[in-house]
Enzyme design. Sequence first.
Site, PDB file in Angstrom:
ATOM      1  CE  LYS A  22      -8.314  92.564  48.845  1.00 24.77           C
ATOM      2  NZ  LYS A  22      -7.108  92.033  48.227  1.00 24.77           N
ATOM      3  CG  ASN A  23      -6.526  89.767  51.439  1.00 27.27           C
ATOM      4  OD1 ASN A  23      -6.736  90.188  50.334  1.00 27.27           O
ATOM      5  ND2 ASN A  23      -5.758  90.287  52.337  1.00 27.27           N
ATOM      6  CB  CYS A 117       1.589  97.471  43.480  1.00 21.46           C
ATOM      7  SG  CYS A 117       1.622  97.302  45.292  1.00 21.46           S
ATOM      8  NE  ARG A 122       2.371  93.978  47.816  1.00 22.37           N
ATOM      9  CZ  ARG A 122       0.822  93.937  47.816  1.00 22.37           C
ATOM     10  NH1 ARG A 122      -0.088  94.828  47.226  1.00 22.37           N
ATOM     11  NH2 ARG A 122       0.337  92.897  48.083  1.00 22.37           N
ATOM     12  CG  ASP A 306      -4.476  94.766  54.488  1.00 22.11           C
ATOM     13  OD1 ASP A 306      -3.610  95.372  53.795  1.00 22.11           O
ATOM     14  OD2 ASP A 306      -4.879  93.437  53.957  1.00 22.11           O
ATOM     15  NE  ARG A 398      -7.505  95.555  43.668  1.00 19.77           N
ATOM     16  CZ  ARG A 398      -6.256  95.444  44.235  1.00 19.77           C
ATOM     17  NH1 ARG A 398      -5.514  96.819  44.520  1.00 19.77           N
ATOM     18  NH2 ARG A 398      -5.742  94.499  44.707  1.00 19.77           N
TER      19      ARG A 398
HETATM   20  C1  UD1 Z   1      -1.061  89.922  51.498  1.00 13.74           C
HETATM   21  C2  UD1 Z   1      -2.646  90.584  51.425  1.00 13.74           C
HETATM   22  C3  UD1 Z   1      -2.443  92.137  51.662  1.00 13.74           C
HETATM   23  C4  UD1 Z   1      -1.643  92.227  53.038  1.00 13.74           C
HETATM   24  C5  UD1 Z   1      -0.270  91.720  52.993  1.00 13.74           C
HETATM   25  C6  UD1 Z   1       0.344  91.935  54.435  1.00 13.74           C
HETATM   26  C7  UD1 Z   1      -3.367  88.926  49.829  1.00 13.74           C
HETATM   27  C8  UD1 Z   1      -4.270  88.882  48.481  1.00 13.74           C
HETATM   28  N1  UD1 Z   1      -2.969  90.405  50.076  1.00 13.74           N
HETATM   29  O1  UD1 Z   1      -0.327  90.646  50.587  1.00 13.74           O
HETATM   30  O2  UD1 Z   1      -3.674  92.327  51.764  1.00 13.74           O
HETATM   31  O3  UD1 Z   1      -1.512  93.824  52.916  1.00 13.74           O
HETATM   32  O4  UD1 Z   1      -0.440  90.273  52.834  1.00 13.74           O
HETATM   33  O5  UD1 Z   1      -0.618  91.378  55.341  1.00 13.74           O
HETATM   34  O6  UD1 Z   1      -3.777  88.171  50.741  1.00 13.74           O
HETATM   35  N2  UD1 Z   1       7.871  90.099  50.073  1.00 13.74           N
HETATM   36  C9  UD1 Z   1       9.103  89.822  49.801  1.00 13.74           C
HETATM   37  N3  UD1 Z   1       9.391  88.753  49.078  1.00 13.74           N
HETATM   38  C10 UD1 Z   1       8.483  87.877  48.714  1.00 13.74           C
HETATM   39  C11 UD1 Z   1       7.275  87.981  49.277  1.00 13.74           C
HETATM   40  C12 UD1 Z   1       6.895  89.156  50.190  1.00 13.74           C
HETATM   41  O7  UD1 Z   1      10.248  90.518  49.870  1.00 13.74           O
HETATM   42  O8  UD1 Z   1       8.596  86.892  47.856  1.00 13.74           O
HETATM   43  C13 UD1 Z   1       7.624  91.073  51.198  1.00 13.74           C
HETATM   44  C14 UD1 Z   1       6.800  92.176  50.754  1.00 13.74           C
HETATM   45  O9  UD1 Z   1       7.329  93.087  49.739  1.00 13.74           O
HETATM   46  C15 UD1 Z   1       6.224  92.914  51.951  1.00 13.74           C
HETATM   47  C16 UD1 Z   1       6.131  91.639  52.918  1.00 13.74           C
HETATM   48  O10 UD1 Z   1       7.184  90.754  52.343  1.00 13.74           O
HETATM   49  O11 UD1 Z   1       7.367  93.682  52.334  1.00 13.74           O
HETATM   50  C17 UD1 Z   1       4.878  91.154  53.148  1.00 13.74           C
HETATM   51  O12 UD1 Z   1       4.299  90.789  52.061  1.00 13.74           O
HETATM   52  P1  UD1 Z   1       3.385  89.554  51.845  1.00 13.74           P
HETATM   53  O13 UD1 Z   1       2.606  89.123  53.107  1.00 13.74           O
HETATM   54  O14 UD1 Z   1       3.742  88.759  50.815  1.00 13.74           O
HETATM   55  O15 UD1 Z   1       1.997  90.290  51.344  1.00 13.74           O
HETATM   56  P2  UD1 Z   1       1.070  89.941  50.047  1.00 13.74           P
HETATM   57  O16 UD1 Z   1       1.048  88.509  50.184  1.00 13.74           O
HETATM   58  O17 UD1 Z   1       1.182  90.333  48.702  1.00 13.74           O
END
Ligand code: UD1
Length: 418
Positions: A22-23, A117, A122, A306, A398
Amino acid sequence: MQKLEIQGGIAVDGDVLISGAKNAVLPILAATILAETPMTVRNVPRLKDVRTLAQVLEGMGITVETDAENNISTDTSTLNSCRAPYDLVRTMRASILVLGPLVARYGEAEVSLPGGCAIGSRPVNLHIAGLEAMGAEVTVQEGYIRAKASRLKGATITMDLVSVTGTENLLMAAVLAEGTTCIENAAREPEVTDLANCLIKMGAKIKGVGTDTLIIEGVEKLQGCDYSVLPDRIETGTYLAAAAITGGRVRTLNVDVNSLDAVLNKFTEAGALIKKGDDWIELDMRGRMLKAVDIRTDPYPAFPTDMQAQFMAMNTVSQGIGVVVETIFENRMMHVPELARMGANIRLEGNTAIVAGMPEIYGAQVMATDLRASACLVLAGLAAKGKTTVDRIYHTDRGYEKIEEKLSAIGANVVRVS
Ligand code: UD1
């Protein structure tokens, strides 16, 4: 609303064919925006999130066709809008992945700002800051991120923290930028690598793939290609956990054997016997004692957030005490009170859960709060005495293709009810 009804206490035994990740498929579908010519994506899982991203692309006028095997072909020549609306983005935060490719190729994007969420606030500040560093003008108004740039310019971007979709968005922006971009402290998740490999097949110039420093030399154009998505490591880990928690045996087929080391080490520490082939992993728990394990989530290659909830479920019926620390998301322990309803003994202190294994847990009505929490409750239901009903399984759909069929095929008693 659909539910899963599980009669617990059966040791699962058999083979499970693992779907595409999925990711990985989500950023790769977003990357099709960058292709001047038609593109085909294969090994696509049949998931709600995939359909949502396809709808986001269709909403922009892109032609999206799905064949009988669920391969998705896209053609961007019909694109007539660079907007991702709130109604779709609010159902799937990963829709933000269209931001980078839209600005890079069309010089503009209007993408709804994802809200918070269930598992945390996030934010997407790193996605926005990176695009600004590449010269985009970004404003946030009326709930939408609006980005403009005549052509993005290469830049050195050091990510404040490791973000998976943040890295992917900036990578997709950089491949068409003028000059060289360096993304430091990039995420190294296998799904980022899969996206990079797909972009390279489209004509992108990327060095450092699989490391925390990505160096991208922008090109003028990218072409469509035929790309098969890597297998889902989290789905793989979840079915192996089904064997561990029920004292059974599962062989996962069509898997990426190299992307799960931290998880497989924890299964071994928990007492499981792991065997591997070229494209399969087997977990055998028959006649063995499940032991509680300590877990600390961190970016790849460490233990993935995850898989945290699934190991929490295992710990509830293990011998001993396991301490589970979540470091990525601030609110990813919502399965704990649901597990408690099944008789689990867990003390929660902030983002640390101390789990004392019980000889037995009991079936109950429980509610899924997010995707991986739903997997945790299904696993707990497989191990529990009696019947468990997991409500709100739209979360499960999902990220898990045909979960009740795959579990039934290995002997579990699981049915979907409305
Ligand atoms: C992706 C995965 C999700 C997984 C996560 C962590 C997808 C579609 N989803 O989510 O399944 O659980 O990685 O491995 O690939 N953050 C900030 N600012 C930003 C971006 C992130 O503060 O601009 C923080 C987030 O709140 C979180 C951390 O960084 O605490 C890591 O998040 P991130 O790796 O970005 O998660 P996703 O990419 O949303």
